[in-house]
Design a protein around this motif. Structure first.
Motif, mmCIF file in Angstrom:
data_model
loop_
_atom_site.group_PDB
_atom_site.id
_atom_site.type_symbol
_atom_site.label_atom_id
_atom_site.label_comp_id
_atom_site.label_asym_id
_atom_site.label_seq_id
_atom_site.Cartn_x
_atom_site.Cartn_y
_atom_site.Cartn_z
ATOM 1 N N GLU A 1 33.261 33.265 27.674
ATOM 2 C CA GLU A 1 34.566 33.843 27.338
ATOM 3 C C GLU A 1 35.347 34.317 28.560
ATOM 4 N N CYS A 2 34.685 34.544 29.680
ATOM 5 C CA CYS A 2 35.359 35.111 30.850
ATOM 6 C C CYS A 2 36.379 34.133 31.418
ATOM 7 N N ILE A 3 37.630 34.560 31.536
ATOM 8 C CA ILE A 3 38.678 33.704 32.084
ATOM 9 C C ILE A 3 38.984 34.068 33.538
ATOM 10 N N THR A 4 38.173 34.920 34.139
ATOM 11 C CA THR A 4 38.318 35.352 35.536
ATOM 12 C C THR A 4 39.727 35.872 35.841
ATOM 13 N N CYS A 5 40.248 36.690 34.954
ATOM 14 C CA CYS A 5 41.572 37.273 35.203
ATOM 15 C C CYS A 5 41.494 38.419 36.195
ATOM 16 N N ALA A 6 40.296 38.925 36.470
ATOM 17 C CA ALA A 6 40.038 39.951 37.497
ATOM 18 C C ALA A 6 40.577 41.325 37.144
ATOM 19 N N LEU A 7 40.981 41.549 35.902
ATOM 20 C CA LEU A 7 41.431 42.885 35.532
ATOM 21 C C LEU A 7 40.287 43.885 35.585
ATOM 22 N N CYS A 8 39.066 43.420 35.329
ATOM 23 C CA CYS A 8 37.906 44.309 35.435
ATOM 24 C C CYS A 8 37.682 44.754 36.882
ATOM 25 N N ILE A 9 38.072 43.896 37.841
ATOM 26 C CA ILE A 9 37.964 44.291 39.250
ATOM 27 C C ILE A 9 38.904 45.457 39.537
ATOM 28 N N ASP A 10 40.147 45.347 39.040
ATOM 29 C CA ASP A 10 41.105 46.437 39.242
ATOM 30 C C ASP A 10 40.597 47.737 38.624
ATOM 31 N N ALA A 11 40.087 47.648 37.387
ATOM 32 C CA ALA A 11 39.621 48.848 36.695
ATOM 33 C C ALA A 11 38.471 49.501 37.453
ATOM 34 N N CYS A 12 37.524 48.699 37.912
ATOM 35 C CA CYS A 12 36.362 49.242 38.624
ATOM 36 C C CYS A 12 36.749 49.785 39.991
ATOM 37 N N ASP A 13 37.649 49.084 40.684
ATOM 38 C CA ASP A 13 38.093 49.576 41.992
ATOM 39 C C ASP A 13 38.761 50.936 41.873
ATOM 40 N N ASN A 14 39.532 51.139 40.809
ATOM 41 C CA ASN A 14 40.176 52.438 40.616
ATOM 42 C C ASN A 14 39.137 53.556 40.423
ATOM 43 N N VAL A 15 38.057 53.236 39.701
ATOM 44 C CA VAL A 15 36.993 54.225 39.511
ATOM 45 C C VAL A 15 36.297 54.517 40.837
ATOM 46 N N MET A 16 36.023 53.470 41.599
ATOM 47 C CA MET A 16 35.376 53.681 42.902
ATOM 48 C C MET A 16 36.248 54.520 43.821
ATOM 49 N N ASP A 17 37.581 54.312 43.741
ATOM 50 C CA ASP A 17 38.486 55.123 44.552
ATOM 51 C C ASP A 17 38.385 56.593 44.161
ATOM 52 N N LYS A 18 38.306 56.875 42.863
ATOM 53 C CA LYS A 18 38.198 58.261 42.406
ATOM 54 C C LYS A 18 36.901 58.904 42.884
ATOM 55 N N LEU A 19 35.846 58.112 42.944
ATOM 56 C CA LEU A 19 34.544 58.637 43.351
ATOM 57 C C LEU A 19 34.364 58.646 44.864
ATOM 58 N N GLY A 20 35.365 58.084 45.576
ATOM 59 C CA GLY A 20 35.255 58.030 47.027
ATOM 60 C C GLY A 20 34.245 57.017 47.502
ATOM 61 N N ARG A 21 34.039 55.975 46.726
ATOM 62 C CA ARG A 21 33.057 54.945 47.101
ATOM 63 C C ARG A 21 33.763 53.629 47.405
ATOM 64 N N GLU A 22 33.031 52.764 48.041
ATOM 65 C CA GLU A 22 33.593 51.492 48.461
ATOM 66 C C GLU A 22 33.919 50.620 47.261
ATOM 67 N N ARG A 23 35.045 49.944 47.347
ATOM 68 C CA ARG A 23 35.427 48.996 46.298
ATOM 69 C C ARG A 23 34.491 47.788 46.309
ATOM 70 N N GLY A 24 34.560 46.989 45.239
ATOM 71 C CA GLY A 24 33.811 45.735 45.213
ATOM 72 C C GLY A 24 32.568 45.759 44.372
ATOM 73 N N LEU A 25 32.385 46.800 43.557
ATOM 74 C CA LEU A 25 31.246 46.782 42.638
ATOM 75 C C LEU A 25 31.372 45.586 41.697
ATOM 76 N N ILE A 26 32.580 45.337 41.249
ATOM 77 C CA ILE A 26 32.922 44.083 40.573
ATOM 78 C C ILE A 26 33.898 43.372 41.493
ATOM 79 N N ALA A 27 33.625 42.125 41.831
ATOM 80 C CA ALA A 27 34.451 41.437 42.823
ATOM 81 C C ALA A 27 34.355 39.934 42.624
ATOM 82 N N TYR A 28 35.258 39.232 43.287
ATOM 83 C CA TYR A 28 35.125 37.788 43.386
ATOM 84 C C TYR A 28 33.988 37.487 44.361
#
Length: 524
Positions: A304-331
């Motif tokens: 079902e995954c269409i690789t729209c990468a919206l999950c990357i944006d959502a996770c990066d925003n959480v990592m920013d709030k926690l002060g951690r490096e982006r890319g937990l979900i990434a291409y």
């Protein structure tokens, strides 16, 4: 300022959500659709999708209104499929029916282009430019504007049918239908002069087929984009099943880096204080609630995954709030993922210890910190690119080298010849001169071969001759009835036939046809 807890730790909102299309649940083949209420995402990929939606919808809706001056004898619509005249106009390019191989070549290029993109960057077509994705995004914009974001829509959907709910639903579906009408209306403008067709359409004077086309496309746009949404991608589109053959370990896909995120913990500070090893994933489900397909990317790659990468944006925003490096979900590619997993593997086992792959400052060590050129320079991608390029070059050469004058000749079948009173033999031919430019031209039609033969053109200059100047209309086919006569004592010249030559003296364009000459005892 980020909200802080009593312990000065950033507060990350946890969404109570479960993947609608869960990878670990074996669902029955036929199941009632579970509604998906995707939350609005924010980030660089969402912004890119807005840009793509704006560009693609702009091209679709505005292209029929672009004008292109081709002279007084041709339509001035830049892109037009003129079925009545059997022409396809694309800016300065004009395609005639016998040149349909150009369209076939473009379809081949589109196919190999899709293979090329998929093998390199996964389902980027599905995630960004597929019409289903673009129109679903547009419909979601309307839905969010009227009913609110995810939680508000879920509450409204579960609530009773109040007057406010009825007004919102009627307004939403009405706008969806208007979008469908605009979609179907834009489509028919590609097949006729847009301003004239719009005027006749509004005044109810347009052809019936125009109203039928708009009705069908309105219905399909409304149903596919508004009601079925992700089901079209999951059950109706064959590409999710085909694309698996296009991917390999060096294809770029949206990936949850579980080597870094596992084990998950909602209370990481407590776990760290207790000496437990935890990953960066705080199990907030932000990636789940923004997914338009209703999946959890943490379950791995799914159909079902269409690789729209919206999950990357959502996770990066959480990592920013926690002060951690982006890319937990990434291409990432499967090859890179395996390399990072190797760093996080303890003694060759599969037990993951994220603490082993951190720098001294606590940052995760990610082997992939630069663009991986293997995505491009690998045999599969190069083969697709090579075929795509060769087809494109071939089409371009054929387009630039083609003549705009053609000669078609058809010998009379009944009778195949006429024996005149003086013993001479006459053959009849239907000759068609194709003037494929929007300008009046004078074409010279000449016989080559059979030195004693004479030609006569019905309706043209009286008398016989071996060459005639014929006026041809712009951008049209001029049909001529031609008679060729050979004297009785020269019938032996007919053995090798003759050539009819059409030539434009001003442009030196030329076309030739080798014709047969039938006579008694040797009819062909």
């Amino acid at each position: 300022m980020q909200p802080q807890s009593a312990t000065n730790a950033p507060i990350v909102e946890r969404h109570e959500a479960e993947a609608v299309n869960a990878a670990h649940v074996r669902k029955p083949l036929y199941e009632k659709r579970k509604k998906i209420f995707p939350k609005r995402a924010e980030g660089r990929f969402r912004q890119f999708k807005w840009l793509v939606m704006l560009v693609t919808l702009g091209i679709y809706y505005l292209t029929p209104w672009i004008r292109w001056d081709r002279g007084e004898h041709a339509p001035d619509q830049a892109v037009l499929v003129d079925i009545a005249a059997r022409r396809f106009y694309f800016f300065f390019i004009e395609i005639w029916p016998q040149e349909f191989f150009f369209v076939a070549g473009l379809l081949v290029m589109a196919g190999f282009g899709l293979f090329l993109v998929t093998s390199a960057v996964g389902r980027a077509w599905c995630g960004y430019t597929c019409p289903q994705t673009v129109w679903v995004d547009l419909f979601l914009v309307v839905e969010r504007y009227i009913e609110g974001d995810r939680n508000a829509r879920m509450k409204l959907d579960a609530g009773p049918w109040t007057a406010a709910k009825i007004v919102k639903r009627v307004t939403k579906h009405s706008i969806w239908i208007l979008i469908g009408i605009a979609t179907g209306g834009a489509w028919i403008f590609y097949f006729a002069d847009a301003p004239a067709l719009l005027k006749s359409f509004v005044s109810l004077e347009a052809p019936t087929i125009a109203y039928m086309t708009v009705a069908i496309l309105t219905a399909t746009t409304y149903v596919f984009g508004g009601l079925m949404r992700e089901q079209v991608c999951t059950y109706m589109c064959p590409w999710p099943r085909i694309q698996a053959a296009m991917l390999d370990e060096n294809s770029l896909v949206v990936t949850y880096n579980d080597w870094r995120g596992e084990p998950r913990s909602r209370h990481q500070k407590k776990a760290a204080a207790a000496g437990e090893s935890v990953g960066d994933c705080v199990d907030c489900n932000a990636c789940v609630v923004v997914c338009p397909m209703g999946i959890d990317i943490r379950d791995g790659q799914q159909l079902e995954c269409i690789t729209c990468a919206l999950c990357i944006d959502a996770c990066d925003n959480v990592m920013d709030k926690l002060g951690r490096e982006r890319g937990l979900i990434a291409y990432a590619t499967l090859s890179d993922y395996a390399s990072n997993m190797a760093l996080a593997t303890d003694g060759g086992t599969t037990a993951i210890d994220p603490g082993r792959v951190r720098d001294a400052d606590g940052t995760f060590v990610d082997k992939v910190r630069h663009f991986n050129w293997k995505i491009v320079f690998r045999p599969r991608v190069l083969v697709y690119l090579g075929v795509w390029t060769l087809v494109g070059i071939g089409l371009l050469y054929a387009l630039l080298a083609r003549d705009r004058l053609e000669l078609n000749v058809l010998h009379d079948r009944n009778p195949q010849f006429v024996l005149e009173s003086d013993g001479s033999v006459r053959n009849g031919y239907m000759v068609k001169l194709l003037n494929m430019i929007p300008e009046q031209r004078t074409i010279t039609l000449t016989i080559d071969g059979m030195p004693s033969a004479m030609m006569r053109i019905a309706g043209q200059a009286p008398g016989d001759g071996r060459s005639f100047a014929v006026g041809v209309d712009p951008d049209k086919v001029t049909a001529l009835k031609v008679f060729v006569t050979l004297p009785k004592d020269k019938l032996g010249e007919a053995q090798d036939g003759f050539s009819l030559i059409a030539e434009d003296p001003s442009s030196h364009e030329r076309d030739e046809y080798q014709a047969n000459f039938n006579q008694p005892g040797a009819a062909k």
